[in-house]
Design a protein around this motif. Structure first.
Motif, mmCIF file in Angstrom:
data_model
loop_
_atom_site.group_PDB
_atom_site.id
_atom_site.type_symbol
_atom_site.label_atom_id
_atom_site.label_comp_id
_atom_site.label_asym_id
_atom_site.label_seq_id
_atom_site.Cartn_x
_atom_site.Cartn_y
_atom_site.Cartn_z
ATOM 1 N N ALA A 21 0.825 -1.210 0.000
ATOM 2 C CA ALA A 21 0.000 0.000 0.000
ATOM 3 C C ALA A 21 0.858 1.258 0.000
ATOM 4 O O ALA A 21 0.535 2.254 -0.636
ATOM 5 N N ASP A 22 2.015 1.237 0.659
ATOM 6 C CA ASP A 22 2.839 2.444 0.786
ATOM 7 C C ASP A 22 3.960 2.517 -0.241
ATOM 8 O O ASP A 22 4.772 3.414 -0.215
ATOM 9 N N GLY A 23 4.053 1.562 -1.115
ATOM 10 C CA GLY A 23 5.170 1.595 -2.075
ATOM 11 C C GLY A 23 5.527 0.187 -2.463
ATOM 12 O O GLY A 23 4.759 -0.473 -3.150
ATOM 13 N N GLY A 24 6.665 -0.304 -2.002
ATOM 14 C CA GLY A 24 7.026 -1.663 -2.371
ATOM 15 C C GLY A 24 8.086 -2.232 -1.465
ATOM 16 O O GLY A 24 8.773 -1.496 -0.742
ATOM 17 N N ILE A 25 8.219 -3.546 -1.501
ATOM 18 C CA ILE A 25 9.277 -4.216 -0.754
ATOM 19 C C ILE A 25 10.192 -4.884 -1.758
ATOM 20 O O ILE A 25 9.717 -5.545 -2.685
#
Lengths: 180, 374
Positions: A21-25
């Protein structure tokens, strides 16, 4: 996954990006990241003794342009260099100097032997008393390029070969093998 | 290395000794300079040689008269054609061989193209030495065109080995004349650009004007030749004084300077490039038909005696001295290389100047170290 798609090709950043949700891993291996970074920013030492140095300069020039592969940061001091391109004949008087330059370079360090002289003494193999018959008598060599002098394209090819070699290195494993 | 530099470290009060080289970008190779400094002022310079001594002279003694020429391409690699030509001319002198006109013209054109690329490279490197990176890329852009011509006709970019006793090795490529003319047009249009970027630059002028003075008397007594001597007003162009190949067929000026400083040496070379273009333009359309190589025996044997030939390389006068005992290989070969004599005047020029000026002086002498060490 869009980020991964846009970076496809041989220089893709190693690993996978999982969107959240906030970007990526980013999931990757440390080995891959280290090798990726190292192979794309090799800083050569400005070291030329004879004719091959001129072809090395041609490679740096506008037409061949080695900065396409990340080699443009040529350093004048061995303490900042990763790579030594031995461009030209090494004679007996120069050999200790070359050894000292190599010793002053920080690990990891790589050597490209450019031209026939650095492989075997080249055209000065017979009947000379002063030429070192191959630079691998003095320092370990990673990539050899034949030619007298090699064309700039050959030098570029050797640089890409070295990059591929670095990409397959196993950083931690290498250390253990060295100790043994 | 250690034994070399420790022997005379004895210094006076306040003196400071530094070593420049053998691995240093501004020495254009592997020259080692030992410099005695008082603050920033140079008190004494001592060049140490031999870091690229490949024993070419000794090696030539065991090679045949056809084969020894290849080693001279590696001697002054920026003027490989002219070095080969000097050797070929000496052997022809010994054989009393008449070279066909076509070969003479081809030799002269290639020699002038060589001079052009050598001066271009020098111009780029002078920029690098004095802190300007752009000239290097400008110079190599044009130089690559000349390298392509060399590759097409001679089969190699740098070490051509194209001149053989009796003429040239092959006939010229069908594209040779067309491409040479294209390159000349290209280079002629760039001379103004070179002047704009370097010659009129205030920083460049400040770093070269009045720096590294060499008087006419000193130039003569030190045996300095080439553009370095001509900048001091010594008339020494072998192409004019003792014409060889096709130089007696062409009109050109010997550029003479008066200043004797770095700026004068710079300007001489800039003008010489224009003269080279002028010479090639006169010859390129008039290459005579005929043989490109005179008939020679398979094994060349020079008669007993001593033979000497001088040519003008981009750096000065190259002399080839062959002693023959009548065998198939030379008894002794001696090269009088221009760089060696020009370097001998470096301590004189650098004395009393600043250490920054030393770099400017070295780059305007245009040193090629393998030519000095051989």
């Amino acid at each position: 996954m869009e980020i991964n798609k846009s970076m496809e090709g041989p220089l893709t950043f190693p690993g996978q990006v999982h969107e959240t949700a906030d970007g990526g891993i980013l999931v990757t291996k440390l080995d891959d990241v280290i090798n990726w970074a190292r192979s794309n920013s090799l800083w050569p030492l400005v070291f030329g003794t004879s004719c091959c140095a001129i072809e090395m300069m041609s490679t740096a020039g506008a037409k061949h342009d080695w900065s396409r592969f990340g080699f443009e940061v040529a350093r004048a001091t061995p303490r900042q260099a990763d790579l030594i391109i031995v461009a030209g004949t090494i004679v007996m008087k120069m050999a200790p100097v070359l050894k000292r330059l190599y010793d002053q370079m920080p690990e990891p360090k790589y050597v490209i032997a450019m031209g026939a002289c650095t492989i075997s003494g080249g055209p000065f193999f017979y009947n000379t008393y002063s030429v070192v018959k191959g630079v691998d008598h003095v320092i370990p060599v990673d990539v050899y390029i034949p030619g007298c002098p090699p064309r700039p394209e050959a030098l570029l090819h050797s640089m890409i070969t070295l990059q591929e070699k670095i990409k397959n290195e196993q950083y931690f494993k290498k250390k253990i093998e060295d100790v043994r | 290395m250690r034994g070399l530099i420790e022997d005379d470290y004895v210094t006076e009060e306040g003196e400071f000794v530094i070593n420049i080289g053998p691995q240093h970008p501004s020495t254009h190779g592997v020259l080692h300079l030992k410099v005695w400094l008082d603050g920033e002022t140079v008190k004494k310079v001592q060049p140490h040689l031999g870091f690229i001594h490949r024993s070419i002279e000794k090696m030539s003694e065991s090679l045949s008269y056809r084969n020894f020429i290849f080693a001279t391409s590696r001697m002054d690699y920026l003027a490989a054609h002219i070095n080969n030509e000097a050797c070929a001319l000496t052997v022809e002198k010994g054989l009393q061989l008449e070279v066909p006109d076509r070969a003479k013209y081809i030799r002269t054109i290639l020699a002038e193209l060589t001079r052009l690329q050598s001066h271009l490279l020098w111009w780029g490197c002078t920029g690098l030495d004095l802190g300007a990176v752009t000239p290097f890329f400008y110079a190599f852009r044009e130089r690559e065109f000349i390298m392509e011509i060399m590759e097409e006709t001679c089969g190699a970019r740098l070490t051509q080995n194209f001149m053989v006793p009796g003429g040239v090795m092959y006939d010229i490529h069908p594209n040779f004349q067309k491409r040479t003319k294209e390159v000349l047009t290209q280079i002629k249009s760039k001379f103004q650009e070179y002047d704009n970027i370097m010659t009129g630059n205030v920083i460049f002028e400040n770093r070269t004007k009045g720096v590294g003075l060499l008087s006419k008397e000193d130039a003569i007594s030190y045996g300095v030749t080439g553009p370095t001597a001509r900048a001091s007003g010594v008339s020494c162009d072998i192409r004019k004084l003792i014409p060889y190949s096709a130089y007696d067929q062409v009109q050109f000026d010997e550029i003479l300077g008066t200043g004797g400083d770095c700026y004068a040496r710079y300007m001489i070379r800039m003008h010489e490039m224009k003269q080279s273009v002028f010479i090639i333009e006169q010859l390129i359309d008039n290459i005579p038909e005929g043989e490109f190589q005179a008939k020679t025996k398979n094994v060349i044997k020079l008669p007993k005696g001593e033979f000497y030939q001088r040519v003008e390389t981009p750096r000065g006068e190259l002399g080839v001295f062959i002693v023959s005992d009548g065998a198939a290989s030379p008894y002794r070969i001696k090269y009088r290389s221009p760089g060696f004599s020009n370097l001998s005047a470096l301590p004189l020029m650098a004395k009393g100047g600043k250490i920054g000026d030393l770099v400017a002086i070295m780059s305007t002498i245009d040193l090629v170290i393998p030519d000095i060490d051989r």
